[in-house]
Design a protein around this motif. Structure first.
Motif, PDB file in Angstrom:
ATOM      1  N   ALA A  14     -32.506  22.935  53.462  1.00 21.05           N
ATOM      2  CA  ALA A  14     -32.185  21.288  53.408  1.00 21.05           C
ATOM      3  C   ALA A  14     -32.410  21.836  51.886  1.00 21.05           C
ATOM      4  O   ALA A  14     -33.417  22.379  51.544  1.00 21.05           O
ATOM      5  N   CYS A  15     -32.016  20.557  51.362  1.00 18.14           N
ATOM      6  CA  CYS A  15     -32.179  20.282  50.145  1.00 18.14           C
ATOM      7  C   CYS A  15     -31.812  18.759  50.348  1.00 18.14           C
ATOM      8  O   CYS A  15     -31.050  18.051  50.232  1.00 18.14           O
ATOM      9  N   VAL A  16     -33.034  18.000  49.002  1.00 20.44           N
ATOM     10  CA  VAL A  16     -32.858  15.990  48.757  1.00 20.44           C
ATOM     11  C   VAL A  16     -33.087  16.330  47.270  1.00 20.44           C
ATOM     12  O   VAL A  16     -33.261  16.556  46.268  1.00 20.44           O
ATOM     13  N   ARG A  17     -31.861  15.261  46.848  1.00 17.99           N
ATOM     14  CA  ARG A  17     -32.065  14.812  45.561  1.00 17.99           C
ATOM     15  C   ARG A  17     -32.243  13.760  45.172  1.00 17.99           C
ATOM     16  O   ARG A  17     -32.358  13.279  46.058  1.00 17.99           O
ATOM     17  N   THR A  18     -32.637  13.774  44.127  1.00 18.24           N
ATOM     18  CA  THR A  18     -33.996  12.466  43.826  1.00 18.24           C
ATOM     19  C   THR A  18     -33.289  11.417  43.559  1.00 18.24           C
ATOM     20  O   THR A  18     -34.155  10.149  43.989  1.00 18.24           O
ATOM     21  N   TYR A  19     -32.539  11.390  42.643  1.00 16.11           N
ATOM     22  CA  TYR A  19     -31.877  10.594  42.002  1.00 16.11           C
ATOM     23  C   TYR A  19     -30.775  10.049  41.800  1.00 16.11           C
ATOM     24  O   TYR A  19     -30.083  11.020  41.037  1.00 16.11           O
ATOM     25  N   PRO A  20     -29.577   9.944  42.391  1.00 16.22           N
ATOM     26  CA  PRO A  20     -29.652   8.604  43.908  1.00 16.22           C
ATOM     27  C   PRO A  20     -29.978   9.696  44.961  1.00 16.22           C
ATOM     28  O   PRO A  20     -29.341  10.454  44.977  1.00 16.22           O
ATOM     29  N   GLU A  21     -30.975   9.653  46.108  1.00 19.31           N
ATOM     30  CA  GLU A  21     -30.826   9.976  46.660  1.00 19.31           C
ATOM     31  C   GLU A  21     -30.234  10.363  47.559  1.00 19.31           C
ATOM     32  O   GLU A  21     -29.627   9.813  48.674  1.00 19.31           O
ATOM     33  N   TYR A  22     -30.281  11.530  48.017  1.00 18.44           N
ATOM     34  CA  TYR A  22     -29.394  12.357  49.354  1.00 18.44           C
ATOM     35  C   TYR A  22     -29.901  12.798  49.267  1.00 18.44           C
ATOM     36  O   TYR A  22     -30.313  14.446  49.089  1.00 18.44           O
ATOM     37  N   GLU A  23     -29.429  13.844  50.592  1.00 21.49           N
ATOM     38  CA  GLU A  23     -29.928  15.049  51.879  1.00 21.49           C
ATOM     39  C   GLU A  23     -28.902  16.163  51.726  1.00 21.49           C
ATOM     40  O   GLU A  23     -27.236  15.767  52.389  1.00 21.49           O
ATOM     41  N   TYR A  24     -29.216  17.345  51.753  1.00 20.73           N
ATOM     42  CA  TYR A  24     -27.942  18.070  51.859  1.00 20.73           C
ATOM     43  C   TYR A  24     -28.875  18.980  53.208  1.00 20.73           C
ATOM     44  O   TYR A  24     -29.935  19.129  53.063  1.00 20.73           O
ATOM     45  N   TYR A  25     -27.664  19.561  54.029  1.00 22.61           N
ATOM     46  CA  TYR A  25     -28.185  19.483  55.038  1.00 22.61           C
ATOM     47  C   TYR A  25     -27.362  22.363  55.240  1.00 22.61           C
ATOM     48  O   TYR A  25     -25.868  21.967  55.456  1.00 22.61           O
ATOM     49  N   VAL A  26     -27.944  22.468  55.871  1.00 24.69           N
ATOM     50  CA  VAL A  26     -27.076  23.695  56.077  1.00 24.69           C
ATOM     51  C   VAL A  26     -26.152  23.422  57.222  1.00 24.69           C
ATOM     52  O   VAL A  26     -27.042  22.881  58.181  1.00 24.69           O
ATOM     53  N   ASP A  27     -25.620  24.100  58.180  1.00 28.62           N
ATOM     54  CA  ASP A  27     -24.321  23.554  59.121  1.00 28.62           C
ATOM     55  C   ASP A  27     -25.629  23.430  60.476  1.00 28.62           C
ATOM     56  O   ASP A  27     -25.262  22.707  61.741  1.00 28.62           O
ATOM     57  N   SER A  28     -26.418  25.046  60.589  1.00 29.20           N
ATOM     58  CA  SER A  28     -27.191  25.190  61.410  1.00 29.20           C
ATOM     59  C   SER A  28     -28.287  24.160  62.134  1.00 29.20           C
ATOM     60  O   SER A  28     -28.450  24.650  62.850  1.00 29.20           O
ATOM     61  N   VAL A  29     -28.389  23.203  61.008  1.00 24.93           N
ATOM     62  CA  VAL A  29     -29.637  22.720  61.573  1.00 24.93           C
ATOM     63  C   VAL A  29     -29.349  21.119  61.586  1.00 24.93           C
ATOM     64  O   VAL A  29     -30.073  20.757  61.972  1.00 24.93           O
ATOM     65  N   ARG A  30     -28.589  21.219  61.030  1.00 26.84           N
ATOM     66  CA  ARG A  30     -28.192  19.492  61.039  1.00 26.84           C
ATOM     67  C   ARG A  30     -28.014  19.109  62.257  1.00 26.84           C
ATOM     68  O   ARG A  30     -27.303  19.706  63.350  1.00 26.84           O
ATOM     69  N   GLY A  31     -28.507  17.878  62.386  1.00 21.88           N
ATOM     70  CA  GLY A  31     -28.932  17.512  63.171  1.00 21.88           C
ATOM     71  C   GLY A  31     -30.390  17.411  64.820  1.00 21.88           C
ATOM     72  O   GLY A  31     -31.248  17.075  64.709  1.00 21.88           O
ATOM     73  N   ARG A  32     -30.623  18.884  63.861  1.00 17.33           N
ATOM     74  CA  ARG A  32     -31.989  18.855  64.021  1.00 17.33           C
ATOM     75  C   ARG A  32     -33.397  19.201  62.871  1.00 17.33           C
ATOM     76  O   ARG A  32     -34.641  18.934  63.449  1.00 17.33           O
ATOM     77  N   PHE A  33     -32.890  19.632  61.505  1.00 23.24           N
ATOM     78  CA  PHE A  33     -33.725  19.076  60.673  1.00 23.24           C
ATOM     79  C   PHE A  33     -33.453  18.239  59.825  1.00 23.24           C
ATOM     80  O   PHE A  33     -32.803  17.760  59.705  1.00 23.24           O
ATOM     81  N   THR A  34     -34.896  17.600  58.966  1.00 24.98           N
ATOM     82  CA  THR A  34     -34.635  16.165  58.298  1.00 24.98           C
ATOM     83  C   THR A  34     -35.872  16.612  57.534  1.00 24.98           C
ATOM     84  O   THR A  34     -36.405  16.781  57.718  1.00 24.98           O
ATOM     85  N   ILE A  35     -35.395  16.685  55.963  1.00 19.92           N
ATOM     86  CA  ILE A  35     -35.907  16.727  54.361  1.00 19.92           C
ATOM     87  C   ILE A  35     -35.947  14.971  54.670  1.00 19.92           C
ATOM     88  O   ILE A  35     -35.278  14.212  54.565  1.00 19.92           O
ATOM     89  N   SER A  36     -37.817  14.995  53.733  1.00 19.53           N
ATOM     90  CA  SER A  36     -37.371  13.732  53.016  1.00 19.53           C
ATOM     91  C   SER A  36     -39.023  13.959  52.186  1.00 19.53           C
ATOM     92  O   SER A  36     -39.748  15.149  52.166  1.00 19.53           O
ATOM     93  N   ARG A  37     -39.040  12.905  51.260  1.00 20.23           N
ATOM     94  CA  ARG A  37     -39.947  12.833  50.379  1.00 20.23           C
ATOM     95  C   ARG A  37     -41.462  11.506  50.313  1.00 20.23           C
ATOM     96  O   ARG A  37     -40.626  10.535  50.897  1.00 20.23           O
ATOM     97  N   ASP A  38     -42.408  12.580  49.911  1.00 20.25           N
ATOM     98  CA  ASP A  38     -43.234  10.862  49.921  1.00 20.25           C
ATOM     99  C   ASP A  38     -43.791  11.354  48.178  1.00 20.25           C
ATOM    100  O   ASP A  38     -44.129  11.460  47.718  1.00 20.25           O
TER     101      ASP A  38
END
Length: 126
Positions: free
Chosen positions: A49-73
């Motif tokens: 998984a990956c999170v782009r900082t600006y503009p914020e966007y999330e990427y996931y490998v198909d095998s974890v999509r819907g089960r994993f969530t990436i987030s940032r503080d």
């Protein structure tokens, strides 16, 4: 220099949950992407998984999509990976990575990232 420190790994049964944390410190001005990779024994490291900082966007490998969530503080300079409904095939060493701005389609390419953490072990087993 950027320092990344992971925490939160452990052992769980299938169907269980874990949350990984990655605390970043140092010169963070040029960080455009924060990602999690994993590597199982005798397998290549893969982007999870990956999170782009600006503009914020999330990427996931198909095998974890819907089960994993990436987030940032941003206030804590910390990236999280919330993992639910874990499966045995999710086991491996999980690495936090930080890299600059680059095209989004390349998020899972290891070479795009300049900084890596030491890794956190995740084991899913009954």
């Amino acid at each position: 220099q950027v320092l990344l420190v992971e925490s939160g790994g452990g052992s769980v049964q299938p169907g269980g949950d874990l949350r990984l944390s990655c605390k970043a410190s140092g010169s963070l001005t040029n960080i455009g992407h924060m990602a999690w990779f994993r590597q199982a024994p005798e397998k290549a490291r893969e982007g999870v998984a990956c999170v782009r900082t600006y503009p914020e966007y999330e990427y996931y490998v198909d095998s974890v999509r819907g089960r994993f969530t990436i987030s940032r503080d941003n206030d804590q300079n910390t990236v999280y990976l919330r993992m639910t409904n874990l499966k045995p095939e999710d086991s491996g060493m999980y690495y936090c990575a930080a890299g600059p701005i680059f095209p989004g389609f390349a998020w899972s390419e290891e070479g795009r990232y300049d900084h890596w953490g030491q890794g956190a072990q995740v084991t899913v087993s009954s």
